[in-house]
Design a protein around this motif. Structure first.
Motif, PDB file in Angstrom:
ATOM      1  N   ILE A  48       0.848  -1.191   0.000  1.00 48.92           N
ATOM      2  CA  ILE A  48       0.000   0.000   0.000  1.00 48.92           C
ATOM      3  C   ILE A  48       0.881   1.237   0.000  1.00 48.92           C
ATOM      4  CG2 ILE A  48      -1.794   1.249   1.250  1.00 48.92           C
ATOM      5  CD1 ILE A  48      -2.579  -1.501   2.446  1.00 48.92           C
ATOM      6  N   VAL A  49       1.818   1.268   0.927  1.00 44.39           N
ATOM      7  CA  VAL A  49       2.930   2.225   0.876  1.00 44.39           C
ATOM      8  C   VAL A  49       4.175   1.358   1.061  1.00 44.39           C
ATOM      9  CG1 VAL A  49       1.629   4.186   1.811  1.00 44.39           C
ATOM     10  CG2 VAL A  49       2.796   2.638   3.375  1.00 44.39           C
ATOM     11  N   PRO A  50       5.364   1.883   0.741  1.00 45.19           N
ATOM     12  CA  PRO A  50       6.545   1.030   0.910  1.00 45.19           C
ATOM     13  C   PRO A  50       6.616   0.480   2.341  1.00 45.19           C
ATOM     14  CG  PRO A  50       7.126   3.012  -0.288  1.00 45.19           C
ATOM     15  CD  PRO A  50       5.694   3.167   0.122  1.00 45.19           C
ATOM     16  N   GLY A  51       6.734  -0.836   2.463  1.00 42.59           N
ATOM     17  CA  GLY A  51       6.849  -1.461   3.783  1.00 42.59           C
ATOM     18  C   GLY A  51       5.555  -1.993   4.333  1.00 42.59           C
ATOM     19  N   LEU A  52       4.408  -1.546   3.797  1.00 37.37           N
ATOM     20  CA  LEU A  52       3.128  -1.984   4.367  1.00 37.37           C
ATOM     21  C   LEU A  52       2.347  -2.798   3.346  1.00 37.37           C
ATOM     22  CD1 LEU A  52       1.226  -1.841   6.793  1.00 37.37           C
ATOM     23  CD2 LEU A  52       0.141   0.115   5.717  1.00 37.37           C
ATOM     24  N   SER A  53       2.207  -4.113   3.621  1.00 38.17           N
ATOM     25  CA  SER A  53       1.502  -4.970   2.675  1.00 38.17           C
ATOM     26  C   SER A  53       0.026  -5.072   3.028  1.00 38.17           C
ATOM     27  CB  SER A  53       2.135  -6.360   2.670  1.00 38.17           C
ATOM     28  OG  SER A  53       1.976  -6.946   3.943  1.00 38.17           O
ATOM     29  N   VAL A  54      -0.791  -5.429   2.040  1.00 40.45           N
ATOM     30  CA  VAL A  54      -2.210  -5.688   2.278  1.00 40.45           C
ATOM     31  C   VAL A  54      -2.355  -6.779   3.341  1.00 40.45           C
ATOM     32  CG1 VAL A  54      -4.335  -6.552   1.225  1.00 40.45           C
ATOM     33  CG2 VAL A  54      -2.855  -4.999  -0.054  1.00 40.45           C
ATOM     34  N   ALA A  55      -1.499  -7.796   3.254  1.00 38.82           N
ATOM     35  CA  ALA A  55      -1.583  -8.906   4.204  1.00 38.82           C
ATOM     36  C   ALA A  55      -1.447  -8.411   5.637  1.00 38.82           C
ATOM     37  CB  ALA A  55      -0.484  -9.931   3.896  1.00 38.82           C
ATOM     38  N   TYR A  56      -0.490  -7.511   5.878  1.00 33.92           N
ATOM     39  CA  TYR A  56      -0.282  -7.040   7.248  1.00 33.92           C
ATOM     40  C   TYR A  56      -1.487  -6.253   7.748  1.00 33.92           C
ATOM     41  CZ  TYR A  56       2.193  -5.658  11.445  1.00 33.92           C
ATOM     42  OH  TYR A  56       2.558  -5.502  12.765  1.00 33.92           O
ATOM     43  N   VAL A  57      -2.048  -5.414   6.873  1.00 36.10           N
ATOM     44  CA  VAL A  57      -3.219  -4.631   7.269  1.00 36.10           C
ATOM     45  C   VAL A  57      -4.378  -5.552   7.604  1.00 36.10           C
ATOM     46  CG1 VAL A  57      -4.940  -2.969   6.475  1.00 36.10           C
ATOM     47  CG2 VAL A  57      -2.525  -2.634   5.938  1.00 36.10           C
ATOM     48  N   LEU A  58      -4.636  -6.548   6.740  1.00 35.07           N
ATOM     49  CA  LEU A  58      -5.747  -7.464   7.003  1.00 35.07           C
ATOM     50  C   LEU A  58      -5.466  -8.339   8.234  1.00 35.07           C
ATOM     51  CD1 LEU A  58      -6.857  -8.592   3.434  1.00 35.07           C
ATOM     52  CD2 LEU A  58      -7.942  -6.954   4.964  1.00 35.07           C
TER      53      LEU A  58
END
Lengths: 109, 519
Positions: free
Chosen positions: A58-68
């Protein structure tokens, strides 16, 4: 520990206040668990089968997987808080009504 | 052995032995031995439950897996936290209202007592023994890696401490050891997270970005798929954790230690707060290790398990410095405390299954249960199981797969205990035959599929007839099917349905719930 039943439990189970307690608890359980299973189940299925979508940044370092993944924790916290709230506000007063009935129906020991 | 570590390990042992000595004077009746006199508050119990979940497998295992494979290491953490919704909504208050000391109490409440109790006690023992051996092997490996002590004496030392807590101090000592360790672990985890984020100006994304840049997978390190090529394996592991955790005996018996259902439900509230915070910390520590540890440290982490201690050493100033020495000693000692507390809780739940379920309610049903005799039998049962578990661990040795044993325990709990517990609390027609058939179907199918699976099959993993490590996708439905078939193909038992109403009223309202007195 359980001596022969003293109270008529079938009759208690048919009390209005008991039926309402049961119905409200079950409705909460259905909605909360149903929603949670969908959200968590969806997350797990995406994790297993949609690697590239989940790996999108989503932004560098932040994946969709981590947010979910993080959203699972938030969901568990929110549902737990809602359950504790509903317990004090709705379930406990109904429970007290039922217990009051039970005590009134109990043959003097 | 390194002197700093020795001092920290000795400190942990001293604190926990002190707690046990204090608790021993307050552990006389069975309600005190199994349920701490039902005197634990909601918050204390929440911390103790959190302690059960923050085991060596989660603290060292999850951080290590994240360090090695990225996001895949964190999936099981989300599954474990999810299981607490099942515990909260399905079990916590009802366990407290309907049970006395063991989960078999809840099942045998409305179903014919002896067969159901025997079946439930048997699966409890199987689950607990596997879990216990897994933890003891972990303890031996960890202590060996951290202190240089050999495997066998390390296991014996852990076993002795575990036996002291349980046999002498019962549930009260077990609970307070668990609470002390949970607080220590939360503080150490938080301190590590602050120290990690400090180096990245408290920018979490820049930490993750740096971590990804230092892993061969690159940005894919932040998404799933870094470890297992078979998605069904990931799925079944997640299901095993999500459902199995909710049916683990040593977690469910914690709800007997609080005064009432309100405290039981509040303890879940505290527990999910602490556990959730801790699991989020494991992601920061795991990715932090990747971002900070020098390249090529994989070898030194011994399969990932020493990632957190090594990172602590780095954060303290590195190997050979005073700060690094103190930090790794502290984290190692807390990991040691974690194992001690978890094995004690496991042993206690097994002793309830032997003493309260099998001895007093199956074999010697007519003898009448005197409380002093009850506590004595419970202490002897703990001693026996503890010794057997330590001997089995030493016999199996240090190359048994810990993840396999934990998976076996979780799978059996999910397949044998979970269906019967759910149906007992919610299906009027459910009867004794259904429960016994369901419990044994779940048990047999899960054990058989594990033997046919890649971890155990003698012909090698490629030739295994069943290709998944965790059997739950098949064995949980099998457990439910067994319950259903057993019920519909057996005689209706009107008594089961009458006590269904009693259990329903009692579990919903707490009327008549156990108050630490026998009738």
């Amino acid at each position: 520990m359980t001596s022969p039943p003293k109270a008529n439990y079938r009759a208690i189970a048919q009390l209005k206040s008991f039926e309402e307690l049961l119905e409200r608890r079950r409705r909460f359980g259905r909605v909360a668990l149903g929603g949670a299973i969908l959200w968590f189940g969806g997350f797990i299925l995406l994790t297993c089968y949609a690697h590239s979508f989940m790996g999108t940044l989503i932004v560098p370092g932040l994946s969709v997987a981590y947010v979910l993944g993080l959203s699972q924790f938030v969901m568990v916290w929110a549902i737990t808080a809602a359950y504790l709230h509903a317990s004090t506000k709705t379930f406990e007063p109904l429970q007290e009504q039922v217990v009051a009935h039970e005590l009134a129906m109990e043959p003097a020991a | 052995m390194n002197a700093t570590r020795l001092i920290f390990f000795a400190g942990i042992l001293a604190i926990t032995i002190g707690i046990t000595a204090w608790a021993s004077g307050r552990t006389k009746t069975q309600a005190e031995f199994f349920a701490a006199g039902r005197s634990i508050t909601g918050r204390q119990n929440g911390l103790a439950i959190a302690g059960d979940l923050m085991s060596a497998a989660t603290f060292l295992g999850f951080t290590g897996l994240i360090y090695l494979t990225g996001f895949d290491g964190w999936i099981l953490a989300t599954a474990a936290i999810f299981s607490f919704l099942l515990i909260l909504i399905l079990f916590a208050e009802r366990m407290r209202n309907a049970g006395q000391y063991t989960i078999a109490d809840v099942l045998s409440f409305r179903l014919s007592r002896r067969p159901v109790r025997a079946a439930a006690a048997f699966t409890t023992l199987v689950v607990v023994i596997f879990y216990l051996i897994a933890q003891l092997v972990g303890a031996g490996l960890l202590i060996r890696a951290l202190t240089g002590m050999a495997f066998t004496p390390a296991v014996i030392l852990t076993g002795l401490a575990m036996l002291a807590y349980v046999v002498i101090g019962g549930m009260l000592a077990t609970t307070w050891v668990q609470i002390v360790k949970a607080v220590l672990l939360l503080l150490v985890g938080a301190a590590m997270c602050v120290a990690i984020l400090w180096k990245f100006d408290f920018n979490l994304f820049s930490l993750f970005d740096t971590a990804a840049g230092r892993h061969p997978l690159g940005d894919r390190y932040l998404g799933p798929g870094g470890s297992d090529p078979n998605p069904l394996n990931t799925l079944s592991a997640a299901v095993a954790y999500a459902i199995g955790t909710a049916a683990l005996p040593h977690i469910l018996i914690r709800f007997f230690t609080v005064p009432d259902a309100g405290a039981a439900r509040r303890s879940v509230g505290w527990a999910v707060g602490f556990i959730g915070a801790f699991f989020v910390m494991t992601s920061i520590i795991g990715y932090g290790a990747r971002a900070l540890l020098p390249a090529g440290s994989e070898e030194a982490t011994a399969g990932g398990n020493l990632t957190a201690p090594l990172l602590a050493q780095y954060l303290g100033g590195g190997e050979g410095t005073f700060g690094g020495d103190v930090f790794i000693a502290l984290v190692s000692a807390v990991a040691f405390a974690t194992i001690l507390a978890v094995v004690a809780g496991l042993l206690l739940s097994a002793s309830g299954a032997i003493s309260h379920d099998l001895w007093f309610n199956v074999f010697r049903r007519d003898a009448g249960q005197r409380d002093q005799e009850g506590t004595m039998v419970a202490r002897m049962a703990s001693l026996a199981i503890g010794v057997v578990a330590v001997l089995l661990t030493i016999a199996l040795g240090d190359d048994i797969n810990i993840a396999l044993l934990v998976g076996l325990a979780l799978s059996i709990a999910a397949s044998a205990n979970f269906p019967a517990l759910v149906l007992c609390l919610g299906w009027r027609r459910f009867n004794t035959t259904g429960a016994v058939v369901g419990i044994f179907t779940g048990l047999v199918v899960s054990v058989a599929l594990i033997i046919l699976g890649p971890q155990v099959w003698p012909g090698g993993p490629e030739n295994a007839p069943f290709q998944l490590s965790f059997p739950v996708l098949v064995s949980i439905p099998a457990g439910f099917l067994g319950c259903w078939l057993g019920t519909v193909f057996s005689r209706r038992e009107p008594e089961d349905e009458n006590t269904y109403y009693e259990l329903l009223v009692r579990s919903q309202t707490g009327f008549g719930a156990e108050e630490a007195v026998d009738h």
